[in-house]
Design a protein around this motif. Structure first.
Motif, PDB file in Angstrom:
ATOM      1  N   ARG A 136       0.745  -1.262   0.160  1.00  0.00           N
ATOM      2  CA  ARG A 136       0.168  -0.119   0.119  1.00  0.00           C
ATOM      3  C   ARG A 136       0.825   1.234  -0.150  1.00  0.00           C
ATOM      4  N   VAL A 137       1.863   1.460   0.728  1.00  0.00           N
ATOM      5  CA  VAL A 137       2.799   2.590   0.965  1.00  0.00           C
ATOM      6  C   VAL A 137       3.579   2.622  -0.434  1.00  0.00           C
ATOM      7  N   LYS A 138       4.144   1.423  -1.121  1.00  0.00           N
ATOM      8  CA  LYS A 138       4.567   1.615  -2.276  1.00  0.00           C
ATOM      9  C   LYS A 138       3.548   2.224  -3.411  1.00  0.00           C
ATOM     10  N   HIS A 139       2.613   1.694  -3.536  1.00  0.00           N
ATOM     11  CA  HIS A 139       1.644   2.205  -4.352  1.00  0.00           C
ATOM     12  C   HIS A 139       1.057   3.668  -4.401  1.00  0.00           C
ATOM     13  N   SER A 140       0.888   3.875  -3.144  1.00  0.00           N
ATOM     14  CA  SER A 140       0.331   5.520  -2.735  1.00  0.00           C
ATOM     15  C   SER A 140       1.809   6.321  -3.041  1.00  0.00           C
ATOM     16  N   ALA A 141       2.809   5.871  -2.944  1.00  0.00           N
ATOM     17  CA  ALA A 141       4.084   6.800  -3.277  1.00  0.00           C
ATOM     18  C   ALA A 141       3.965   7.125  -4.707  1.00  0.00           C
ATOM     19  N   ALA A 142       3.996   5.787  -5.440  1.00  0.00           N
ATOM     20  CA  ALA A 142       3.951   5.621  -6.775  1.00  0.00           C
ATOM     21  C   ALA A 142       3.053   6.519  -7.662  1.00  0.00           C
ATOM     22  N   LEU A 143       1.791   6.707  -7.234  1.00  0.00           N
ATOM     23  CA  LEU A 143       0.917   7.760  -7.618  1.00  0.00           C
ATOM     24  C   LEU A 143       1.338   8.873  -7.539  1.00  0.00           C
ATOM     25  N   ALA A 144       1.858   9.206  -6.447  1.00  0.00           N
ATOM     26  CA  ALA A 144       2.284  10.735  -6.282  1.00  0.00           C
ATOM     27  C   ALA A 144       3.469  11.019  -7.214  1.00  0.00           C
ATOM     28  N   LEU A 145       4.299   9.883  -7.273  1.00  0.00           N
ATOM     29  CA  LEU A 145       5.723  10.164  -8.191  1.00  0.00           C
ATOM     30  C   LEU A 145       5.413  10.203  -9.766  1.00  0.00           C
ATOM     31  N   ALA A 146       3.875   9.579 -10.059  1.00  0.00           N
ATOM     32  CA  ALA A 146       3.615   9.791 -11.413  1.00  0.00           C
ATOM     33  C   ALA A 146       2.939  11.037 -11.719  1.00  0.00           C
ATOM     34  N   SER A 147       3.018  11.887 -10.812  1.00  0.00           N
ATOM     35  CA  SER A 147       2.229  13.286 -11.042  1.00  0.00           C
ATOM     36  C   SER A 147       3.024  14.099 -12.211  1.00  0.00           C
TER      37      SER A 147
ATOM     38  N   MET B 192      10.759   8.348 -12.052  1.00  0.00           N
ATOM     39  CA  MET B 192       9.735   7.477 -13.055  1.00  0.00           C
ATOM     40  C   MET B 192      10.008   7.481 -14.221  1.00  0.00           C
ATOM     41  N   ASN B 193       9.940   6.188 -14.806  1.00  0.00           N
ATOM     42  CA  ASN B 193      10.081   6.014 -16.251  1.00  0.00           C
ATOM     43  C   ASN B 193       8.841   5.552 -16.851  1.00  0.00           C
ATOM     44  N   ARG B 194       8.552   6.219 -17.866  1.00  0.00           N
ATOM     45  CA  ARG B 194       7.351   5.995 -18.660  1.00  0.00           C
ATOM     46  C   ARG B 194       7.365   5.298 -19.916  1.00  0.00           C
ATOM     47  N   MET B 195       6.605   4.216 -20.184  1.00  0.00           N
ATOM     48  CA  MET B 195       6.478   3.533 -21.488  1.00  0.00           C
ATOM     49  C   MET B 195       5.164   3.576 -22.063  1.00  0.00           C
ATOM     50  N   ASP B 196       5.056   3.771 -23.166  1.00  0.00           N
ATOM     51  CA  ASP B 196       3.590   3.927 -23.890  1.00  0.00           C
ATOM     52  C   ASP B 196       3.676   2.409 -24.695  1.00  0.00           C
ATOM     53  N   VAL B 197       2.465   1.933 -24.487  1.00  0.00           N
ATOM     54  CA  VAL B 197       2.303   0.491 -25.148  1.00  0.00           C
ATOM     55  C   VAL B 197       1.444   0.486 -26.133  1.00  0.00           C
ATOM     56  N   TYR B 198       1.830   0.043 -27.384  1.00  0.00           N
ATOM     57  CA  TYR B 198       0.525   0.088 -28.418  1.00  0.00           C
ATOM     58  C   TYR B 198       0.647  -1.375 -28.815  1.00  0.00           C
ATOM     59  N   PHE B 199      -0.601  -1.836 -29.527  1.00  0.00           N
ATOM     60  CA  PHE B 199      -0.684  -3.155 -30.050  1.00  0.00           C
ATOM     61  C   PHE B 199      -0.989  -3.586 -31.428  1.00  0.00           C
ATOM     62  N   LYS B 200      -0.476  -4.428 -31.961  1.00  0.00           N
ATOM     63  CA  LYS B 200      -0.919  -4.832 -33.302  1.00  0.00           C
ATOM     64  C   LYS B 200      -1.241  -6.264 -33.239  1.00  0.00           C
ATOM     65  N   PRO B 201      -2.273  -6.674 -34.044  1.00  0.00           N
ATOM     66  CA  PRO B 201      -2.636  -7.825 -34.087  1.00  0.00           C
ATOM     67  C   PRO B 201      -2.141  -8.875 -34.680  1.00  0.00           C
ATOM     68  N   LEU B 202      -1.855 -10.054 -34.276  1.00  0.00           N
ATOM     69  CA  LEU B 202      -1.284 -11.471 -35.083  1.00  0.00           C
ATOM     70  C   LEU B 202      -2.303 -12.320 -35.177  1.00  0.00           C
ATOM     71  N   PRO B 203      -2.567 -13.255 -35.945  1.00  0.00           N
ATOM     72  CA  PRO B 203      -3.427 -14.225 -36.190  1.00  0.00           C
ATOM     73  C   PRO B 203      -3.475 -14.992 -34.961  1.00  0.00           C
TER      74      PRO B 203
END
Length: 825
Positions: free
Chosen positions: A351-362, A445-456
């Motif tokens: 809980r502590v880590k996630h609360s801090a992470a949300l603040a650090l993602a500001s 904080m290190n942000r990554m944007d994830v896009y998706f492409k369809p495979l069969p």
């Protein structure tokens, strides 16, 4: 006449053959009786340590607690040791020991105005050399131990000088009489003990009924009184450890010198009840990471610092380190209770880590159309390059049979990424486990944007068993897996071989039923796990309608290849996953074991091409050479090295402590299936009742390791930082940022890999924060520390293995060195 300092005590294990509730009850009884006896017998002084027991008295009998306060003021009762409890003294990190001392120190100063200068750990199974610096910097000038016993030293003297890694020194008393006396036998045992100590100018004698408490009895006190009256050879003095050492040091004589750890002792305790050890390491990692993140969130965004949760988790950690809990020498109840307590601490830290992470993602931009966002917070003061994974959801649920494959953009550039099997088994392409190869920037904080492409369809991978070996070569390292055995055949880096054939063999050895012991002298038999047949492999993997190879590729892509092999021995099964990155010179290994053997111990055996000249491992705030051919204890890493050929092989772990290096075999001890608290004692051989009795480690156990070869200098310089990053992993999570406020600046960087952060947290005794660091290689060094994007930018100097603590002074924009222990104020 010679003085004999009688140190009356009642060694009282809060848990051992009993649960903490009984330990609490016994503390009340023992303290009540002992306090009465200090009033009944003039001149009698009772000694006791461990703040946790006094806390229990305070919570459950305030009247008795007040009597104890009066007894201390009047000199009838001595606060001994001053720690929160007597921990294991090998497996906790140096930071954990500091917290143990701090918690005890604050309690005893607040309620008794007492500050002992002699530390005691009577019943711990050996002592790390890293303790010397901790003790001296905590204000102790002396230390009393009972283990190793007399036969573990090359000298007869009970007193010796113990030298720390960085040169600090402390006088240690090894009590050859141990810490207990049998009820009513104290005078008799003393009379038998003294003839062996005639050469001593002054003698210390521990006495009192112990383990389950008890302490002094009226008969013992009366017998000692009679012995003192009838004796003309020596003075019997009811005394304290401090009084003994005051007289001892006033009589100067040359002391034997010890410049090693006080080990080994009870080698089985390095592995018994492995789940407790693994979860203890996990809580250490989570607590110290959570503190760093909470400090960053507070200092950068004003987020409230979660003192209560962090203190509760710290308490759970310290209690789990008790010397019959962490070593695995307690009953099944103690194992259950310790795991439950550790889980409580872990839940709080999640809980502590996630609360801090949300603040650090500001300040992060909103999620881009058609994408998902994963974030990794790197709590370390250095960039980390490697493979990182995080699970996320698709931007929209996928109700087709297509398989959506990720493309990841980091800092405006596409980076290597691949989809791997997610943790759930819900047969809808919705949840995604994404593995990336990246460099995470230090302290931010290190942000990554994830896009998706369809495979069969979901990717499938080519079989590898049609050849006798599978060769993986990424240009930096080469790994060869023998597909006929499932074992590693070769690991080379830049053409230099570090591991050879039959590495990672799971080897099972005959063991004792005793949790403190290891192995049977009369039998050295070894049984190896063998590769399963295709039908057995399918059954073990839960694929009853299929037949699958026992060695196969289960993941592959731009980031890494994972090869899985499955094994068996009798009713036991195991898997090994070799995780081989497409970039880099080291690799990870995951081992899962479903163990059903009894009175056996299990090692993962790695084979070096030649026997290296030395074997070393991490200890509290440092490292030391380990004895080859012996079972040893160390913390986050072990290393076989040879300066003559400039080769070092490091094995980083996330929760194992026992290991050996014999010939060319480096054996990491995974588990022991001994009996619980099983000891052949007065009544004969244990575990002979004709009924089912539990053994340890029956069931599934899981392990992770990182293997890294390199030159000796390079490996030695970087191993502690790499082990810290492996254990205190960057915090990865999926999030849709609200784009509120400003982005967090870089929290902290240190430009020297030899310098390791032990803690960043809010201070107890002043408003503000502290930073604790240590030098990890044994070489004097300098480092530049930048905090809060350069608000503090300062060079620090450390001697080899030196630990330093600093106040983070934001008003003066500097770091100010302070003492190791935060005193009560």
């Amino acid at each position: 006449m010679k003085n004999i300092h009688l140190i009356a005590n009642a060694h009282l294990d809060p848990v051992w053959l009993w649960r903490w509730q009984e330990g609490c009850s016994e503390a009340l009884s023992t303290f009540r009786t002992a306090e009465e006896l200090t009033r009944e017998f003039e001149g009698f002084v009772f000694n006791h340590n461990e703040a946790i027991l006094y806390e229990w008295v305070k919570e459950n009998s305030i009247g008795l607690f007040q009597k104890l306060q009066t007894a201390v003021q009047e000199g009838r009762w001595n606060i001994m040791g001053g720690w929160y409890l007597q921990p294991d003294c090998n497996m906790p990190s140096g930071e954990s020991i500091v917290r143990n001392i701090e918690r005890g120190r604050r309690f005893f100063q607040e309620y008794f105005n007492a500050r002992p200068t002699t530390a005691i750990n009577f019943d711990s199974f050996g002592h790390s050399r890293g303790l010397v610096q901790i003790l001296t910097k905590a204000g102790y000038d002396s230390y009393i131990v009972c283990r190793p016993a007399k036969n573990g030293f090359p000298f007869e003297e009970q007193d010796f000088e113990w030298v720390g890694l960085e040169g600090s020194k402390i006088i240690v008393h090894r009590s050859d009489e141990n810490y207990n006396s049998v009820w009513g036998q104290a005078a008799k045992e003393l009379t038998e003990f003294l003839p062996d100590k005639e050469a001593e100018e002054v003698t210390l004698y521990l006495w009192g009924v112990g383990d389950h408490g008890g302490g002094p009895s009226r008969k013992d006190l009366q017998d000692l009184k009679e012995l003192a009256k009838d004796n003309s050879s020596y003075n019997l003095i009811h005394s304290t450890p401090e009084a003994y050492f005051k007289e001892r040091t006033a009589r100067p004589m040359e002391l034997p010198r010890v410049a090693d750890g006080l080990n080994p002792v009870a080698e089985g305790c390095y592995t018994s009840q492995i789940r407790v050890k693994q979860k203890h390491r996990e809580l250490e990692n989570e607590l110290y990471t959570a503190e760093k993140m909470a400090a960053a969130a507070s200092l950068q965004f004003g987020r409230s610092y979660p003192d209560k949760e962090l203190k509760e988790a710290e308490h759970a950690l310290i209690f789990s380190e008790f010397h019959d809990a962490l070593p695995g020498s307690g009953s099944p109840f103690v194992e259950t209770d310790t795991l439950r307590l550790l889980d409580y601490g872990l839940e709080l830290m999640s809980r502590v880590k996630h609360s801090a992470a949300l603040a650090l993602a500001s300040g992060e931009e909103r999620v881009k159309e058609g994408s998902s966002v994963i974030l990794f917070y790197n709590p370390h003061p250095f960039d980390i390059t490697g493979v990182f994974t995080c699970e996320t959801g698709l931007p929209k649920q996928n109700w087709t049979t297509d398989f959506m494959y990720p493309k990841v953009v980091f800092d405006g550039e596409e980076i290597p990424a691949q989809a791997e099997k997610e943790s759930s088994n819900f047969n809808l392409d919705w949840r995604k486990k994404i593995a990336v190869q990246a460099t995470l920037k230090a302290g931010q904080m290190n942000r990554m944007d994830v896009y998706f492409k369809p495979l069969p369809k979901r990717p499938v991978f080519s079989e590898i068993v049609s050849s006798e070996e599978y060769v993986f070569d990424n240009g930096e390292m080469k790994v060869v897996i023998d597909t006929t055995t499932g074992l590693l055949k070769e690991y080379s880096k830049n053409g230099i071989c570090y591991l050879t054939k039959e590495s990672f063999q799971l080897a099972c050895y005959d063991d004792t039923h005793n949790p403190w012991g290891l192995g049977k002298k009369e039998s050295h038999s070894r049984r190896n796990f063998q590769l399963l047949t295709s039908h057995e492999a399918a059954e073990y993997c839960g694929l009853s309608e299929k037949v699958i190879p026992a060695v196969r590729v289960i993941e592959d892509g731009d980031v890494r290849t994972t090869v899985e092999a499955v094994f068996g021995l009798h009713d036991s099964k195991a898997y090994i996953r070799y995780q081989l990155p497409k970039k880099g010179s080291g690799f990870d290994v995951e081992i899962g074991v479903n163990f059903q053997e009894k009175e056996k111990y299990l090692k993962a055996v790695l084979k070096t091409p030649e026997e290296n000249e030395s074997f070393s491992g991490q200890i509290m705030f440092g490292r030391e050479e380990l004895k080859k051919g012996k079972e040893t204890v160390s913390q986050k890493w072990i290393m076989a090295k040879d300066k003559n050929i400039d080769k070092a092989l490091a094995v980083i772990n996330n929760g194992t402590y026992g290991a050996s290096y014999t010939g060319c075999e480096l054996g990491v001890t995974l588990l022991r299936s001994a009996g619980y608290t099983s000891s052949d004692f007065i009544m004969g051989k244990a575990l002979q009742e004709e009924q089912w009795a539990p053994r340890m480690e029956q069931g599934e156990r899981f392990y992770r390791f990182r293997i890294q070869g390199g030159s000796v200098e390079e490996t030695e310089q970087r191993i502690d930082g790499e082990a810290a990053a492996f254990n205190e992993e960057p915090y990865g999570f999926s999030y849709c940022p609200p784009e509120e406020g400003e982005r967090a600046a870089q929290f902290i960087t240190i430009d020297n890999p030899q310098v390791i952060i032990s803690a960043i947290k809010r201070a107890h005794n002043f408003k503000g924060y502290i930073l604790r660091i240590y030098e990890s290689t044994g070489k004097d060094t300098e480092a530049k520390i930048r905090l809060l994007d350069g608000r503090i930018d300062q060079n620090v100097f450390l001697k080899g293995f030196e630990v330093k603590t600093y106040k983070i002074d934001l008003e003066e924009s500097c770091l100010t060195e302070i003492g190791l222990i935060e005193e009560y104020q």
